[in-house]
Structure formats: C-alpha cells, structure tokens
Design an enzyme around this catalytic site. Structure first.
Site, PDB file in Angstrom:
ATOM      1  N   ASN A  87       0.849  -1.187   0.000  1.00 36.96           N
ATOM      2  CA  ASN A  87       0.000   0.000   0.000  1.00 36.96           C
ATOM      3  C   ASN A  87       0.888   1.242   0.000  1.00 36.96           C
ATOM      4  O   ASN A  87       1.914   1.272   0.690  1.00 36.96           O
ATOM      5  CB  ASN A  87      -0.906   0.008   1.238  1.00 36.96           C
ATOM      6  CG  ASN A  87      -1.844  -1.196   1.269  1.00 36.96           C
ATOM      7  OD1 ASN A  87      -2.350  -1.610   0.227  1.00 36.96           O
ATOM      8  ND2 ASN A  87      -2.059  -1.757   2.442  1.00 36.96           N
ATOM      9  N   GLY A  93      -4.019   3.248   1.370  1.00 36.75           N
ATOM     10  CA  GLY A  93      -4.293   2.560   2.629  1.00 36.75           C
ATOM     11  C   GLY A  93      -3.049   2.261   3.452  1.00 36.75           C
ATOM     12  O   GLY A  93      -3.071   1.394   4.321  1.00 36.75           O
ATOM     13  N   GLN A  94      -1.954   2.996   3.208  1.00 37.72           N
ATOM     14  CA  GLN A  94      -0.721   2.759   3.968  1.00 37.72           C
ATOM     15  C   GLN A  94      -0.837   3.394   5.345  1.00 37.72           C
ATOM     16  O   GLN A  94      -1.125   4.584   5.467  1.00 37.72           O
ATOM     17  CB  GLN A  94       0.477   3.352   3.215  1.00 37.72           C
ATOM     18  CG  GLN A  94       1.817   3.056   3.891  1.00 37.72           C
ATOM     19  CD  GLN A  94       3.014   3.558   3.090  1.00 37.72           C
ATOM     20  OE1 GLN A  94       2.850   4.297   2.108  1.00 37.72           O
ATOM     21  NE2 GLN A  94       4.197   3.159   3.497  1.00 37.72           N
ATOM     22  N   SER A  95      -0.614   2.576   6.375  1.00 36.41           N
ATOM     23  CA  SER A  95      -0.693   3.094   7.750  1.00 36.41           C
ATOM     24  C   SER A  95       0.660   3.138   8.435  1.00 36.41           C
ATOM     25  O   SER A  95       0.806   3.820   9.452  1.00 36.41           O
ATOM     26  CB  SER A  95      -1.679   2.268   8.584  1.00 36.41           C
ATOM     27  OG  SER A  95      -1.250   0.925   8.688  1.00 36.41           O
ATOM     28  N   HIS A 100       6.655  -2.188   3.022  1.00 35.20           N
ATOM     29  CA  HIS A 100       6.440  -3.594   3.392  1.00 35.20           C
ATOM     30  C   HIS A 100       5.536  -4.249   2.361  1.00 35.20           C
ATOM     31  O   HIS A 100       4.625  -3.619   1.832  1.00 35.20           O
ATOM     32  CB  HIS A 100       5.830  -3.729   4.789  1.00 35.20           C
ATOM     33  CG  HIS A 100       4.641  -2.843   5.040  1.00 35.20           C
ATOM     34  ND1 HIS A 100       4.768  -1.489   5.281  1.00 35.20           N
ATOM     35  CD2 HIS A 100       3.315  -3.102   5.067  1.00 35.20           C
ATOM     36  CE1 HIS A 100       3.572  -0.961   5.451  1.00 35.20           C
ATOM     37  NE2 HIS A 100       2.664  -1.911   5.311  1.00 35.20           N
ATOM     38  N   LEU A 101       5.828  -5.505   2.094  1.00 33.13           N
ATOM     39  CA  LEU A 101       4.940  -6.329   1.286  1.00 33.13           C
ATOM     40  C   LEU A 101       4.073  -7.137   2.236  1.00 33.13           C
ATOM     41  O   LEU A 101       4.583  -7.784   3.150  1.00 33.13           O
ATOM     42  CB  LEU A 101       5.738  -7.299   0.405  1.00 33.13           C
ATOM     43  CG  LEU A 101       6.742  -6.712  -0.588  1.00 33.13           C
ATOM     44  CD1 LEU A 101       7.397  -7.856  -1.386  1.00 33.13           C
ATOM     45  CD2 LEU A 101       6.067  -5.731  -1.533  1.00 33.13           C
ATOM     46  N   HIS A 102       2.763  -7.110   2.000  1.00 28.02           N
ATOM     47  CA  HIS A 102       1.859  -8.016   2.705  1.00 28.02           C
ATOM     48  C   HIS A 102       1.843  -9.328   1.918  1.00 28.02           C
ATOM     49  O   HIS A 102       1.479  -9.336   0.725  1.00 28.02           O
ATOM     50  CB  HIS A 102       0.435  -7.468   2.734  1.00 28.02           C
ATOM     51  CG  HIS A 102       0.253  -6.184   3.493  1.00 28.02           C
ATOM     52  ND1 HIS A 102      -0.271  -6.146   4.765  1.00 28.02           N
ATOM     53  CD2 HIS A 102       0.496  -4.898   3.145  1.00 28.02           C
ATOM     54  CE1 HIS A 102      -0.337  -4.882   5.173  1.00 28.02           C
ATOM     55  NE2 HIS A 102       0.115  -4.106   4.202  1.00 28.02           N
TER      56      HIS A 102
HETATM   57  P1  AMP Z   1      -0.256  -0.822   5.879  1.00 29.31           P
HETATM   58  O1  AMP Z   1      -1.594  -0.375   6.418  1.00 29.31           O
HETATM   59  O2  AMP Z   1      -0.288  -1.337   4.485  1.00 29.31           O
HETATM   60  O3  AMP Z   1       0.778   0.262   6.100  1.00 29.31           O
HETATM   61  O4  AMP Z   1       0.168  -2.082   6.756  1.00 29.31           O
HETATM   62  C1  AMP Z   1       0.656  -1.963   8.070  1.00 29.31           C
HETATM   63  C2  AMP Z   1       0.431  -3.292   8.721  1.00 29.31           C
HETATM   64  O5  AMP Z   1       1.230  -3.337   9.894  1.00 29.31           O
HETATM   65  C3  AMP Z   1      -1.002  -3.572   9.158  1.00 29.31           C
HETATM   66  O6  AMP Z   1      -1.482  -4.735   8.495  1.00 29.31           O
HETATM   67  C4  AMP Z   1      -0.904  -3.746  10.665  1.00 29.31           C
HETATM   68  O7  AMP Z   1      -1.767  -4.744  11.161  1.00 29.31           O
HETATM   69  C5  AMP Z   1       0.550  -4.122  10.838  1.00 29.31           C
HETATM   70  N1  AMP Z   1       1.131  -3.826  12.136  1.00 29.31           N
HETATM   71  C6  AMP Z   1       0.966  -2.702  12.862  1.00 29.31           C
HETATM   72  N2  AMP Z   1       1.679  -2.767  14.000  1.00 29.31           N
HETATM   73  C7  AMP Z   1       2.305  -3.976  13.984  1.00 29.31           C
HETATM   74  C8  AMP Z   1       3.191  -4.644  14.889  1.00 29.31           C
HETATM   75  N3  AMP Z   1       3.577  -4.091  16.055  1.00 29.31           N
HETATM   76  N4  AMP Z   1       3.622  -5.893  14.552  1.00 29.31           N
HETATM   77  C9  AMP Z   1       3.231  -6.476  13.390  1.00 29.31           C
HETATM   78  N5  AMP Z   1       2.404  -5.878  12.499  1.00 29.31           N
HETATM   79  C10 AMP Z   1       1.954  -4.653  12.793  1.00 29.31           C
END
Ligand code: AMP
Ligand code: ZN
Length: 114
Positions: A87, A93-95, A100-102
């Site tokens: 993302n 939808g990047q948080s 990172h690759l999901h």
């Molecule tokens: P995105 O929203 O694509 O940036 O993905 C960020 C991902 O990081 C989300 O799927 C979260 O569930 C995951 N995430 C957030 N905090 C942690 C953490 N402490 N350990 C592992 N995954 C996390």
C-alpha cells in the site's frame, strides 16, 4: 533511522514481533492484525518510506523482498496461491510509512481489492 518509525523499531529489536526471517537486507514478521490465515509482512532492514521511493538502484532489495516472500509462501503451505500487496500513501491505505509487502494466503482472495 527515523526515531518514530514502528518498523525501524521492530528491526532494531526495540518492539517485539514474531520474526519468520532475517537477513542483511530484509526481515519478515507476522502481521499483528491478520487479514488471512497467513499474513506476513516482508520489509527492508533500511528505512524506505514506501514503494514510491524505489528506483533502478533497488533491484537487489526488490529481488530479495520477492524471493523471501516466495520462500515463506512455500513454507506456509500456500501451494494454492497467495497475494503480495504493498500500500502506498493515504488513498493506498498505507498506515506504516516503512515499505512492506503483505504476503496473504490460506483463503481465496477477492478481486478487485477494496
Ligand atoms: P499498511 O496499512 O499497508 O501500512 O500495513 C501496516 C500493517 O502493519 C497492518 O497490516 C498492521 O496490522 C501491521 N502492524 C501494525 N503494527 C504492527 C506490529 N507491532 N507488529 C506487526 N504488524 C503490525
Ligand atoms: Zn522505518
């Protein structure tokens, strides 16, 4: 490393995570909020904000990210198929602003993604 980057802190071992892989370029951890039976995050050790920052010089890193994802998909038993998603930005939808690759698998995926 940006002091406030969650994934840099995980790479540094300051925040615990379930690590599935670590090498000089890449680590892989289980997502804390899984969206599929297998939900793994594959990310660079060095801070890269998102795929928007990648270029021609990042071929080795990209090869490793994809290669590790494929090895982990096999190890997780995802012989029926799997999905890689990255993302970018608000609309994407990047948080977490560290590339990172999901790696998602273990169920049938819908298309298009929401
Ligand atoms: P995105 O929203 O694509 O940036 O993905 C960020 C991902 O990081 C989300 O799927 C979260 O569930 C995951 N995430 C957030 N905090 C942690 C953490 N402490 N350990 C592992 N995954 C996390
Ligand atoms: Zn970072």
């Amino acid at each position: 490393m940006p002091a406030d980057c969650l994934f840099c802190r995980i790479v540094a071992g300051e925040i615990p995570a379930a690590r599935l892989h670590q090498d000089d370029l890449v680590i892989a951890i289980r997502d804390i909020n899984p969206q599929a039976p297998t939900h793994v995050l594959v990310l660079p050790v060095r801070h890269v904000a998102s795929a928007a920052e990648l270029g021609d010089d990042d071929g080795a890193l990209l090869g490793r990210l994809f290669g590790v994802a494929a090895v982990l998909a096999a190890r997780e038993g995802l012989g029926n198929g799997w999905r890689l998603v990255t993302n970018v930005g608000t609309d994407g939808g990047q948080s977490v602003d560290h590339l990172h690759l999901h790696l998602l698998g273990g169920r049938a995926m819908g298309w298009p993604p929401g």
